[in-house]
Motif scaffolding. Structure first.
Motif, short mmCIF file in Angstrom:
data_model
loop_
_atom_site.label_atom_id
_atom_site.label_comp_id
_atom_site.label_asym_id
_atom_site.label_seq_id
_atom_site.Cartn_x
_atom_site.Cartn_y
_atom_site.Cartn_z
N ARG A 135 0.83 -1.21 0.00
CA ARG A 135 0.00 0.00 0.00
C ARG A 135 0.86 1.25 0.00
N ASP A 160 -1.27 -0.76 9.66
CA ASP A 160 -1.33 -2.09 9.06
C ASP A 160 -0.53 -3.11 9.87
N SER A 209 -15.31 -4.13 9.79
CA SER A 209 -15.43 -2.88 9.02
C SER A 209 -16.24 -1.81 9.73
N VAL A 269 -10.69 -1.32 4.94
CA VAL A 269 -10.14 -2.06 3.79
C VAL A 269 -8.70 -2.46 4.08
N ALA A 284 -8.61 -5.35 6.63
CA ALA A 284 -8.93 -6.64 6.03
C ALA A 284 -7.73 -7.21 5.28
N ARG A 285 -7.03 -6.34 4.57
CA ARG A 285 -5.83 -6.75 3.82
C ARG A 285 -4.75 -7.25 4.78
N THR A 333 -12.70 -12.07 4.61
CA THR A 333 -13.20 -10.82 5.17
C THR A 333 -14.64 -10.61 4.76
N ASN A 365 -15.55 -7.56 4.06
CA ASN A 365 -15.47 -6.28 3.34
C ASN A 365 -15.31 -6.50 1.84
N ALA A 371 -12.29 -4.80 0.03
CA ALA A 371 -11.04 -5.54 0.20
C ALA A 371 -10.98 -6.72 -0.77
N ARG A 392 -10.41 -4.93 -4.34
CA ARG A 392 -9.13 -4.25 -4.52
C ARG A 392 -7.93 -5.18 -4.32
N TRP A 393 -8.04 -6.09 -3.35
CA TRP A 393 -6.88 -6.90 -2.95
C TRP A 393 -7.07 -8.40 -3.14
N THR A 428 -14.07 -13.19 0.29
CA THR A 428 -15.12 -12.58 1.09
C THR A 428 -16.12 -13.63 1.56
#
Length: 440
Positions: free
Chosen positions: A53, A133, A157, A166, A169-170, A180, A182, A185, A188-189, A193
Motif C-alpha cells: 500500500r 497495518d 469494518s 479495507v 482486512a488486507r 473478510t 469487506n 477488500a 481491490r486486494w 469474502t
C-alpha cells in the motif's frame, strides 16, 4: 483519475523542506529508516504489513493544482518551494523487510535513500500506513496462532474508518485470516469474502423459521444460519428441521461461548447434523479464541479486536535520519541521543540467525558504506531480511496489488514457522528474539 497522497503530510515536513531549499541542505543525500524502538503492548514479535500500500501511495505522491493552490493560499511554503513541489517525484531507492515478515525492536523495516528534500516529506505517509497495518497484522497473527488450524474471518469494518477497514482486512489476510466481510477488500486486494445474514434478517420475518427458509431458498443448504436471535436450542432445532441434516453451518453470536458451543454441538449431533459446522463470533480476541481451543468450534469471526490491533492500535514505528552525505560525498552516521528515544546511526543490513531452522537472533549490521554491508551479508547461518522495494523511484511490481498480497501472506506463513515456541505465547513478555548490533 488517481487521488494524490501528497497532503497526507504533517506541516513540519514542508517547513523543513522550505528551509532546506533556502540554505542548500535540501539536496544532501540522506538515508532514513523506519523501525520500532520496542514492540507495543508487550508483544513477543511484530508483523510487517502495509508495504505494498505504501509503495502505491508513494507513486501517487504528486502535488497537483489543487494541492499547490492550498499550500499557496495558506502561505505554508514560499514560491520557490511551490515550484519544487510542482515537479516532485520520488526518484530514490527503498529497501526493506518483505511484507508479511516478522520483526523485532530495532529492525530496519524500511530504508529510504534520496535527497533530504524528496525523502523527508514521506515520513507521515510511511508511518500512517505501516503503523496501522502492522498493528492489525500483529494482532491478527496472534489470533491465528491461537486459532490453530481453524479458519478466521475478519468482520470489523463497522468498527473502523472506511479506508482503514479495507486496509485492516488486507493486513489480517496477510497475517493468517482466511476471509473478510469487506467487499472492497475483495475487489481491490482479492481477499476472499464471506457473509450470510445478521439478526435483522430474522427479525424482519414473522418467525425464525420463515427467515431460515427464505435464506436457504436463496443460497442453498450449505449456508450458515444465525441461531441466537431468540432461543439457541430452539434455533438449532428449527435450523435442522428447515435445512435438514446437511445444513452447512450455524453461527453463535452471544452467550458463554465455550459452554454454548458444546451444547450446540451435542444438539446438532443428536439431531443427525453431525457435519454441520459451528462458527462463533461476539467480541472475540486472541485470548477468547485461545479459551475456545478445546471447544467444538469450527471457525471464528473477529471484528473490533482485529481492526483496532486488539488493544494496541499502533505499532509504534518511527522514521529517523540515520546517515547523510558530507560535502565530499562520504557518509556520516547520525543518531538521536534523547533519553528513551535514542537511535542507532549508520546504514544497516538485517539478518535473522537460525539454529536448525529456528530463529535465534535479529542481527543488525551497521556500517558507513555499502561495501562492508555486502561483506557482512555472507554471515553464516543467517537469512537476509531486506529486499529492494523501489529503485530509482519505481516500485517492485511483485509487491503491488493482489499478487503482492498473496506473496506477503505466503511469506508470513513461512517465516512464522521459524519462530521459537516461546514467541507463540500470548502473555506480555520481552521480544522472543534479542536484537544484536554488529559494527563493521
Amino acid at each position: 483519475m488517481t487521488r494524490s497522497t501528497a497532503l497526507h503530510t504533517d506541516r513540519y515536513e514542508l517547513t523543513m523542506l522550505d528551509a532546506g531549499l533556502r540554505d542548500g541542505t535540501a539536496q544532501r543525500r540522506c538515508v532514513f529508516e523506519v523501525f520500532g524502538r520496542r514492540l507495543s503492548g508487550g508483544r513477543r514479535f511484530g508483523v510487517v504489513a502495509g508495504t505494498g500500500r505504501l509503495l502505491d501511495a508513494i507513486r501517487d505522491f504528486r502535488f497537483g493544482d489543487d494541492e499547490l493552490r492550498y499550500l499557496r493560499d495558506n502561505r505554508i511554503v514560499d514560491a520557490a518551494t511551490l515550484d519544487f513541489l510542482a515537479g516532485y517525484r520520488f526518484t530514490g531507492s527503498i529497501t526493506g523487510y518483505r511484507e508479511g515478515e516478522i520483526y523485532f525492536p530495532g529492525s530496519p523495516l524500511l530504508t529510504i535513500e534520496g535527497t533530504f528534500a524528496e525523502a523527508v516529506i514521506l515520513e507521515t505517509l510511511a508511518l500512517s500506513v505501516l503503523n496501522f497495518d502492522s498493528a492489525v497484522a500483529t494482532a491478527a497473527a496472534r489470533m491465528s496462532v491461537a486459532a490453530g488450524d481453524r479458519p478466521l474471518a475478519e468482520m470489523g469494518s463497522r468498527r473502523a474508518g472506511e479506508e482503514s477497514a479495507v486496509a485492516a482486512a488486507r493486513a489480517a489476510y496477510i497475517a493468517g485470516f482466511s476471509a473478510t466481510s469487506n467487499l472492497e477488500a475483495g475487489r481491490r486486494w482479492a481477499v476472499p469474502t464471506m457473509g450470510t445474514a445478521a439478526h435483522a434478517w430474522t427479525l424482519l420475518h414473522d418467525s425464525e423459521e420463515d427467515a431460515f427458509r427464505s435464506q436457504i431458498a436463496a443460497v442453498g443448504t450449505d449456508t450458515t444460519l444465525l441461531i441466537d436471535t431468540y432461543d439457541i436450542p430452539e434455533g438449532v432445532r428449527t435450523a435442522v428441521r428447515v435445512a435438514g441434516t446437511g445444513l452447512g453451518g450455524v453461527r453463535i453470536d452471544s452467550g458463554d461461548l465455550p459452554i454454548v458451543a458444546g451444547e450446540v454441538r451435542a444438539l446438532l449431533d443428536e439431531l443427525g447434523a453431525t457435519g454441520t459446522r459451528i462458527t462463533v463470533t461476539s467480541d472475540l480476541d486472541e485470548y477468547a479464541i485461545a479459551a475456545l481451543a478445546a471447544s467444538p468450534v469450527d471457525s471464528y469471526g473477529v471484528g473490533t479486536s482485529v481492526v483496532t490491533g486488539s488493544g494496541v492500535p499502533t505499532a509504534g514505528l518511527v522514521f529517523k535520519l540515520v546517515a547523510r552525505a558530507d560535502a565530499d560525498g562520504s557518509w556520516v552516521p547520525v543518531a538521536k541521543a534523547s533519553a528513551q528515544k535514542a537511535s542507532h546511526g549508520g546504514r544497516k543490513a538485517a539478518f535473522r540467525t537460525l539454529d536448525a531452522g529456528t530463529a535465534t537472533t535479529e542481527l543488525i549490521v551497521v556500517s558507513d558504506g555499502f561495501e562492508e554491508l555486502a561483506t557482512a551479508a555472507q554471515h553464516p547461518d543467517a537469512r537476509a531480511l531486506q529486499v529492494p522495494l523501489m529503485v530509482d523511484g519505481e516500485p517492485d511490481a511483485a509487491a503491488l496489488g493482489p499478487n503482492g498480497v498473496g506473496a506477503a501472506r505466503a511469506h508470513h506463513a513461512r517465516v512464522r514457522e521459524e519462530l521459537p515456541v516461546r514467541a507463540l505465547a500470548l502473555s506480555r513478555s520481552d521480544p522472543a528474539l534479542p536484537t544484536e548490533y554488529m559494527e563493521v
